[in-house]
Design an enzyme around this catalytic site. Structure first.
Site, PDB file in Angstrom:
ATOM      1  N   CYS A 101      21.820 -18.016 -35.004  1.00 14.23           N
ATOM      2  CA  CYS A 101      22.763 -17.705 -33.923  1.00 14.23           C
ATOM      3  C   CYS A 101      21.962 -17.089 -32.777  1.00 14.23           C
ATOM      4  O   CYS A 101      20.732 -17.241 -32.719  1.00 14.23           O
ATOM      5  CB  CYS A 101      23.890 -16.797 -34.412  1.00 14.23           C
ATOM      6  N   ASP A 116      31.404 -16.669 -30.978  1.00 16.75           N
ATOM      7  CA  ASP A 116      30.649 -15.414 -30.900  1.00 16.75           C
ATOM      8  C   ASP A 116      31.636 -14.238 -30.905  1.00 16.75           C
ATOM      9  O   ASP A 116      32.439 -14.111 -29.989  1.00 16.75           O
ATOM     10  CB  ASP A 116      29.847 -15.444 -29.586  1.00 16.75           C
ATOM     11  N   ARG A 121      26.773 -13.665 -36.679  1.00 16.06           N
ATOM     12  CA  ARG A 121      27.147 -14.916 -37.357  1.00 16.06           C
ATOM     13  C   ARG A 121      26.116 -15.404 -38.370  1.00 16.06           C
ATOM     14  O   ARG A 121      26.479 -15.770 -39.497  1.00 16.06           O
ATOM     15  CB  ARG A 121      27.410 -16.010 -36.309  1.00 16.06           C
TER      16      ARG A 121
HETATM   17  P1  4NP Z   1      25.352 -13.215 -32.968  1.00 13.32           P
HETATM   18  O1  4NP Z   1      26.237 -12.291 -32.007  1.00 13.32           O
HETATM   19  O2  4NP Z   1      24.647 -14.215 -32.081  1.00 13.32           O
HETATM   20  O3  4NP Z   1      26.391 -13.862 -33.838  1.00 13.32           O
HETATM   21  O4  4NP Z   1      24.405 -12.290 -33.707  1.00 13.32           O
HETATM   22  C1  4NP Z   1      25.736 -11.681 -30.842  1.00 13.32           C
HETATM   23  C2  4NP Z   1      25.004 -10.524 -30.936  1.00 13.32           C
HETATM   24  C3  4NP Z   1      24.544  -9.916 -29.787  1.00 13.32           C
HETATM   25  C4  4NP Z   1      24.811 -10.481 -28.550  1.00 13.32           C
HETATM   26  C5  4NP Z   1      25.533 -11.648 -28.467  1.00 13.32           C
HETATM   27  C6  4NP Z   1      25.989 -12.252 -29.620  1.00 13.32           C
HETATM   28  N1  4NP Z   1      24.343  -9.853 -27.381  1.00 13.32           N
HETATM   29  O5  4NP Z   1      24.641 -10.354 -26.286  1.00 13.32           O
HETATM   30  O6  4NP Z   1      23.656  -8.809 -27.456  1.00 13.32           O
END
Ligand code: 4NP
Length: 156
Positions: free
Chosen positions: A9, A126, A15
């Protein structure tokens, strides 16, 4: 032969660690841990070293899933060393295709939701900037996608 799975991800704190934890949970249930290795990574460097997001970990625990590990970024040798590379959304997918140094490995890269059998979602949304229900939804969706993926690999 051991199948090596990498879930990817953006941040590797919501995720993809959930997909890794869910797949390990299913593998334990099915007594298949000897045949698979699971890992997860992020396309970004935003959260390198961080544990799974506590809201995501709480949603996992509500379904009996334990999330572990620390965030790492995708690295070039991942494309050679893993057999299956699973992107949570379309951005992750296009980023992975662009990063992949060897076109022979492009067929390893898949959209995770392609393996869902009950949900019609095309991407794992997300949850980072949303409320608690988004985290619970990620777990539900990934339970579907992981069991479909496991079935698919075993049928090969
Ligand atoms: P992930 O979620 O990609 O599912 O781990 C996110 C975690 C952090 C951020 C965006 C999505 N961020 O913008 O910091």
């Amino acid at each position: 032969m051991t199948q090596k799975l990498l879930f990817v991800c953006l941040g590797n704190i919501c995720r993809s660690p959930s997909a890794e934890g869910i797949m390990n949970h299913l593998l334990q249930q099915e007594q298949l841990t000897h045949a698979f290795q699971c890992d997860s990574a992020g396309t970004s460097s935003y959260h390198i070293g961080a544990a799974p997001d506590r809201r995501m970990a709480a949603a996992g625990l509500r379904q009996g899933i334990v999330l572990t590990g620390n965030s790492r970024q995708v690295q070039l040798d991942d494309f050679a060393s893993f057999d299956w590379i699973l992107a949570m959304d379309r951005h992750n997918y296009t980023d992975l295709l662009a990063l992949n140094p060897d076109s022979q490995n492009a067929s390893k890269i898949h959209m995770m939701c392609n393996f869902c059998t009950t949900h019609t979602d095309k991407e794992v949304p997300d949850p980072y900037y949303g409320g608690p229900s988004g985290f619970d939804y990620v777990i539900d969706l990934l339970l579907d996608a992981c069991s479909g993926l496991l079935e698919h690999i075993q049928q090969q």
